[in-house]
Design an enzyme around this catalytic site. Structure first.
Site, PDB file in Angstrom:
ATOM      1  N   ASN A  88      -8.756  -4.888   3.729  1.00  0.00           N
ATOM      2  CA  ASN A  88     -10.045  -4.557   3.095  1.00  0.00           C
ATOM      3  C   ASN A  88     -10.994  -4.007   4.166  1.00  0.00           C
ATOM      4  OD1 ASN A  88     -10.028  -7.128   4.263  1.00  0.00           O
ATOM      5  ND2 ASN A  88     -11.378  -8.052   2.767  1.00  0.00           N
ATOM      6  N   GLN A 101     -15.276  -7.719   7.945  1.00  0.00           N
ATOM      7  CA  GLN A 101     -16.316  -7.969   6.945  1.00  0.00           C
ATOM      8  C   GLN A 101     -17.610  -8.381   7.678  1.00  0.00           C
ATOM      9  OE1 GLN A 101     -12.965  -9.466   6.059  1.00  0.00           O
ATOM     10  NE2 GLN A 101     -12.762  -7.351   5.479  1.00  0.00           N
ATOM     11  N   GLY A 150     -12.229  -1.688   7.264  1.00  0.00           N
ATOM     12  CA  GLY A 150     -12.014  -0.328   7.755  1.00  0.00           C
ATOM     13  C   GLY A 150     -12.907  -0.143   8.957  1.00  0.00           C
ATOM     14  N   HIS A 151     -12.320  -0.153  10.151  1.00  0.00           N
ATOM     15  CA  HIS A 151     -13.095  -0.076  11.390  1.00  0.00           C
ATOM     16  C   HIS A 151     -12.883   1.292  12.022  1.00  0.00           C
ATOM     17  CE1 HIS A 151     -13.065  -4.764  11.720  1.00  0.00           C
ATOM     18  NE2 HIS A 151     -13.622  -4.309  10.619  1.00  0.00           N
ATOM     19  N   LEU A 203     -29.082   4.177  15.067  1.00  0.00           N
ATOM     20  CA  LEU A 203     -30.509   4.449  15.208  1.00  0.00           C
ATOM     21  C   LEU A 203     -30.760   5.945  15.014  1.00  0.00           C
ATOM     22  CD1 LEU A 203     -33.205   3.043  15.879  1.00  0.00           C
ATOM     23  CD2 LEU A 203     -32.848   3.674  18.267  1.00  0.00           C
ATOM     24  N   ASP A 263     -19.351  -2.882   7.679  1.00  0.00           N
ATOM     25  CA  ASP A 263     -19.454  -1.476   8.084  1.00  0.00           C
ATOM     26  C   ASP A 263     -20.619  -1.217   9.030  1.00  0.00           C
ATOM     27  OD1 ASP A 263     -17.318  -1.069   6.345  1.00  0.00           O
ATOM     28  OD2 ASP A 263     -18.662  -0.663   4.657  1.00  0.00           O
ATOM     29  N   THR A 310     -12.471   2.327   3.885  1.00  0.00           N
ATOM     30  CA  THR A 310     -11.238   1.872   3.243  1.00  0.00           C
ATOM     31  C   THR A 310     -11.052   2.526   1.875  1.00  0.00           C
ATOM     32  OG1 THR A 310     -11.273  -0.217   4.423  1.00  0.00           O
ATOM     33  CG2 THR A 310     -10.046  -0.202   2.366  1.00  0.00           C
ATOM     34  N   THR A 311     -12.106   2.561   1.073  1.00  0.00           N
ATOM     35  CA  THR A 311     -11.945   3.054  -0.301  1.00  0.00           C
ATOM     36  C   THR A 311     -12.633   4.397  -0.537  1.00  0.00           C
ATOM     37  OG1 THR A 311     -13.926   1.849  -0.969  1.00  0.00           O
ATOM     38  CG2 THR A 311     -11.830   0.704  -1.246  1.00  0.00           C
ATOM     39  N   GLY A 312     -13.436   4.852   0.423  1.00  0.00           N
ATOM     40  CA  GLY A 312     -14.157   6.117   0.256  1.00  0.00           C
ATOM     41  C   GLY A 312     -15.340   6.013  -0.698  1.00  0.00           C
ATOM     42  N   LYS A 328     -18.609  -2.425  13.842  1.00  0.00           N
ATOM     43  CA  LYS A 328     -17.910  -3.416  14.661  1.00  0.00           C
ATOM     44  C   LYS A 328     -16.781  -2.776  15.454  1.00  0.00           C
ATOM     45  CE  LYS A 328     -17.087  -5.684  10.851  1.00  0.00           C
ATOM     46  NZ  LYS A 328     -17.973  -4.981   9.916  1.00  0.00           N
ATOM     47  N   GLY A 329     -16.047  -1.871  14.760  1.00  0.00           N
ATOM     48  CA  GLY A 329     -14.910  -1.206  15.421  1.00  0.00           C
ATOM     49  C   GLY A 329     -15.351  -0.480  16.666  1.00  0.00           C
TER      50      GLY A 329
HETATM   51  P1  GDP Z   1     -17.075  -1.411  10.830  1.00  0.00           P
HETATM   52  O1  GDP Z   1     -16.296  -1.724   9.610  1.00  0.00           O
HETATM   53  O2  GDP Z   1     -18.143  -2.420  11.111  1.00  0.00           O
HETATM   54  O3  GDP Z   1     -16.215  -1.166  12.042  1.00  0.00           O
HETATM   55  O4  GDP Z   1     -17.855  -0.032  10.530  1.00  0.00           O
HETATM   56  P2  GDP Z   1     -17.266   1.266   9.767  1.00  0.00           P
HETATM   57  O5  GDP Z   1     -16.355   1.976  10.673  1.00  0.00           O
HETATM   58  O6  GDP Z   1     -16.764   0.902   8.430  1.00  0.00           O
HETATM   59  O7  GDP Z   1     -18.597   2.076   9.520  1.00  0.00           O
HETATM   60  C1  GDP Z   1     -19.447   2.441  10.575  1.00  0.00           C
HETATM   61  C2  GDP Z   1     -19.577   3.966  10.551  1.00  0.00           C
HETATM   62  O8  GDP Z   1     -20.662   4.359  11.378  1.00  0.00           O
HETATM   63  C3  GDP Z   1     -18.368   4.688  11.137  1.00  0.00           C
HETATM   64  O9  GDP Z   1     -18.209   5.901  10.488  1.00  0.00           O
HETATM   65  C4  GDP Z   1     -18.750   4.880  12.605  1.00  0.00           C
HETATM   66  O10 GDP Z   1     -18.088   5.998  13.199  1.00  0.00           O
HETATM   67  C5  GDP Z   1     -20.219   5.150  12.466  1.00  0.00           C
HETATM   68  N1  GDP Z   1     -21.056   4.740  13.610  1.00  0.00           N
HETATM   69  C6  GDP Z   1     -20.957   3.624  14.369  1.00  0.00           C
HETATM   70  N2  GDP Z   1     -21.989   3.558  15.236  1.00  0.00           N
HETATM   71  C7  GDP Z   1     -22.745   4.649  15.016  1.00  0.00           C
HETATM   72  C8  GDP Z   1     -23.976   5.123  15.572  1.00  0.00           C
HETATM   73  O11 GDP Z   1     -24.584   4.513  16.445  1.00  0.00           O
HETATM   74  N3  GDP Z   1     -24.459   6.305  15.053  1.00  0.00           N
HETATM   75  C9  GDP Z   1     -23.828   7.002  14.069  1.00  0.00           C
HETATM   76  N4  GDP Z   1     -24.385   8.123  13.627  1.00  0.00           N
HETATM   77  N5  GDP Z   1     -22.677   6.572  13.525  1.00  0.00           N
HETATM   78  C10 GDP Z   1     -22.158   5.405  13.988  1.00  0.00           C
HETATM   79  P1  IMO Z   2     -15.427  -4.092   7.318  1.00  0.00           P
HETATM   80  O1  IMO Z   2     -14.612  -5.002   8.199  1.00  0.00           O
HETATM   81  C1  IMO Z   2     -17.802  -3.641   3.681  1.00  0.00           C
HETATM   82  C2  IMO Z   2     -16.568  -6.028   0.219  1.00  0.00           C
HETATM   83  C3  IMO Z   2     -16.035  -5.257  -0.980  1.00  0.00           C
HETATM   84  C4  IMO Z   2     -16.484  -6.172  -2.101  1.00  0.00           C
HETATM   85  C5  IMO Z   2     -16.272  -7.561  -1.497  1.00  0.00           C
HETATM   86  C6  IMO Z   2     -14.964  -8.210  -1.878  1.00  0.00           C
HETATM   87  O2  IMO Z   2     -14.983  -2.690   7.342  1.00  0.00           O
HETATM   88  O3  IMO Z   2     -16.894  -4.268   7.582  1.00  0.00           O
HETATM   89  P2  IMO Z   2     -12.455  -7.751  -1.140  1.00  0.00           P
HETATM   90  O4  IMO Z   2     -11.614  -6.533  -1.212  1.00  0.00           O
HETATM   91  O5  IMO Z   2     -12.663  -8.274   0.234  1.00  0.00           O
HETATM   92  O6  IMO Z   2     -11.988  -8.834  -2.072  1.00  0.00           O
HETATM   93  O7  IMO Z   2     -13.892  -7.296  -1.695  1.00  0.00           O
HETATM   94  O8  IMO Z   2     -16.329  -7.389  -0.098  1.00  0.00           O
HETATM   95  N1  IMO Z   2     -15.880  -5.741   1.495  1.00  0.00           N
HETATM   96  C7  IMO Z   2     -16.412  -4.998   2.476  1.00  0.00           C
HETATM   97  N2  IMO Z   2     -17.559  -4.289   2.527  1.00  0.00           N
HETATM   98  N3  IMO Z   2     -16.999  -3.697   4.760  1.00  0.00           N
HETATM   99  C8  IMO Z   2     -15.858  -4.428   4.742  1.00  0.00           C
HETATM  100  O9  IMO Z   2     -15.088  -4.612   5.833  1.00  0.00           O
HETATM  101  C9  IMO Z   2     -15.495  -5.087   3.548  1.00  0.00           C
HETATM  102  N4  IMO Z   2     -14.448  -5.854   3.179  1.00  0.00           N
HETATM  103  C10 IMO Z   2     -14.710  -6.256   1.934  1.00  0.00           C
HETATM  104  O10 IMO Z   2     -16.615  -3.981  -1.077  1.00  0.00           O
HETATM  105  O11 IMO Z   2     -17.875  -6.006  -2.312  1.00  0.00           O
HETATM  106 MG    MG Z   3     -15.846  -0.866   7.754  1.00  0.00          MG
END
Ligand code: GDP
Ligand code: IMO
Ligand code: MG
Length: 424
Positions: free
Chosen positions: A38, A223, A40-41, A331, A13, A299-301, A16-17
């Site tokens: 699993n 991940q 969520g981007h 930042l 999280d 993904t799971t909230g 990356k997305g």
């Molecule tokens: P990923 O799984 O690595 O793609 O990341 P997630 O989407 O799960 O979580 C990143 C969260 O941070 C998302 O809600 C993005 O919209 C948000 N985000 C990403 N970059 C920034 C940033 O530079 N500033 C802020 N405030 N939010 C960001």
């Molecule tokens: P993105 O791509 C954050 C974590 C789960 C749990 C462990 C194993 O959005 O960064 P799983 O369902 O994979 O068997 O769970 O890994 N986990 C993540 N945590 N971001 C993710 O993906 C994750 N995918 C799995 O919370 O701790």
């Molecule tokens: Mg994510």
């Protein structure tokens, strides 16, 4: 070098997305190479806000081809639902989204077993997303998996599925779950299969041609390194390898084609699920990070656990993957902070220690050594040039760079695609 990999440098999280969406503007081909739904981007751009679980984050650029590579485990109902979401937004994938027939499938029994194992383990559980990822990769490794390719031979597929369901039902009922009906699963899955058939195509030839033609490839990791099966704090990990090396098998490209490895990391640390997190803040400061950073799982909230930036961890993930640069996200979340702490290293029983010195229990016993720096206490979301960032913000980024030993090339100052600074 035309191939760039985008890898999560912490516990997932990191954003990356967002960065794949940005970098895909200059790419020809984007390949998701590991994990499943699993992931969520989140992407925020002119089309709206999207949470992608399986579709590569380069999907918003009409000229970009997207591949779901053989390293991905595919949940067909989840994938079909995601495709339908895109349809509603008017984004078309015809002729530019390809799914490898080598992808292993996630079945209802994987999801059931994931939840039953977790419940049975109680306080020893990993805290998975409940998407069946572990059981699906376990079947893949144990020769019990079924691949998308199997569905092309209906009778053989049914024979294999019947066998797997009967084996899994024994486990499911022993663990207190309800047995599953293979005929119902087959009917449902062939329905999905028919819908996605236009997207199924062997991807090796396409990828090889792209490499030979000097096309730009982007490898989208899911991940993150600290969730890697081998290098994470087992068993608080995910079931696939998440390192840049996973991209070679999971996307089907030679390792020496990869030139750039961008580690995406937050300006602080978050984690969802169980397991040690040395810089976790369980106080008001942690709540503030969660609230300002909107730290709830895509993904799971689930609320994400939040804490200070942990340089010991990112130094390790950078060294293991050979990050050529960092994309530092969020930042802006520190805008109102008077003071910020950075964990520069660990101590264990009064002695200096490293992340890689021990197991999960050891990591839980490590104490971070902190340095305190001043915040900038002004909004930075509008800033687009490094020189326009407040001095203290630049100093913070500089400290992280120094601690990790990798240059920060991109800085996120908001969730939108445009809320980004590229240092030139
Ligand atoms: P990923 O799984 O690595 O793609 O990341 P997630 O989407 O799960 O979580 C990143 C969260 O941070 C998302 O809600 C993005 O919209 C948000 N985000 C990403 N970059 C920034 C940033 O530079 N500033 C802020 N405030 N939010 C960001
Ligand atoms: P993105 O791509 C954050 C974590 C789960 C749990 C462990 C194993 O959005 O960064 P799983 O369902 O994979 O068997 O769970 O890994 N986990 C993540 N945590 N971001 C993710 O993906 C994750 N995918 C799995 O919370 O701790
Ligand atoms: Mg994510």
């Amino acid at each position: 070098m035309p191939v760039t990999a985008v890898i999560g440098a912490q516990w997932g999280d990191e954003g990356k997305g967002k960065f794949v969406d940005i970098l895909a503007q200059d790419a020809d081909l984007v390949i998701r190479f590991n994990g499943g739904n699993n992931a969520g981007h989140t992407i925020v751009n002119e089309f709206g806000t999207f949470k992608l679980h399986l579709i590569p984050s380069g999907a918003f650029h009409p000229g970009v081809k997207c591949i779901i590579g053989p390293g991905v485990v595919l949940d067909l109902p989840a994938f079909v639902e995601e495709l339908a979401e895109f349809d509603k937004s008017g984004i078309s994938f015809k002729g530019r989204l390809f799914i490898s027939p080598r992808c292993h499938l996630i079945f209802p029994y994987h999801r059931a077993l994931d939840r039953l194992y977790e419940a049975a383990k109680g306080r020893l559980s990993t805290g998975t997303t409940g998407r069946g990822i572990g059981p699906a990769y376990a079947d893949k490794a144990g020769y019990n998996g079924l691949r998308l390719a199997d569905m092309a031979r209906r009778d053989l597929f049914l024979e294999k599925l019947n066998l797997q369901v009967s084996l899994k039902n024994r486990l499911i009922t022993a663990l207190g779950g309800e047995p599953l009906d293979p005929a119902k699963i087959a009917e449902e899955y062939f329905g999905y299969y028919n819908l996605i058939q236009p997207y199924i195509q062997e991807t090796f030839g396409m990828t090889q041609t792209a490499l030979k033609d000097g096309k730009k490839l982007l490898l989208e990791g899911a991940q993150a390194v600290l969730l890697d099966t081998d290098w994470g704090a087992y068993p608080f990990v995910t079931a696939s390898t998440t390192l840049v090396s996973a991209a070679t098998a999971g996307a089907g490209i030679p390792f020496n084609a990869i030139g750039e490895v961008i580690g995406v990391c937050k300006a602080y640390t978050t984690r969802v699920g169980n397991g040690p997190m040395p810089t976790e803040l369980t106080d008001a400061t942690g709540d503030q990070l969660r609230q300002v950073g909107a730290e709830y799982g895509a993904t799971t909230g689930r609320p994400r656990r939040c804490g200070w930036f942990d340089a010991e961890l990112v130094r390790f993930t950078a060294a293991l993957n050979g990050f050529t640069s960092l994309a530092l996200t969020k930042l802006d979340v520190f805008d109102q902070f008077e003071q910020i702490q950075i964990a520069t290293g660990y101590e264990w029983e009064g002695q200096p220690a490293n992340y890689y010195d021990g197991d999960a229990e050891f990591l839980g016993e490590c104490h971070p050594v902190y340095q305190t720096v001043s915040g900038w206490q002004q909004p930075i979301a509008q800033v687009r040039r490094w020189e326009d960032l407040p001095e203290m913000a630049r100093q913070y980024v500089g400290r992280l760079e120094q601690e990790v030993g990798v240059p920060v090339r991109y800085i996120g100052v908001g969730p939108d695609r445009h809320e980004t600074i590229e240092r030139v």
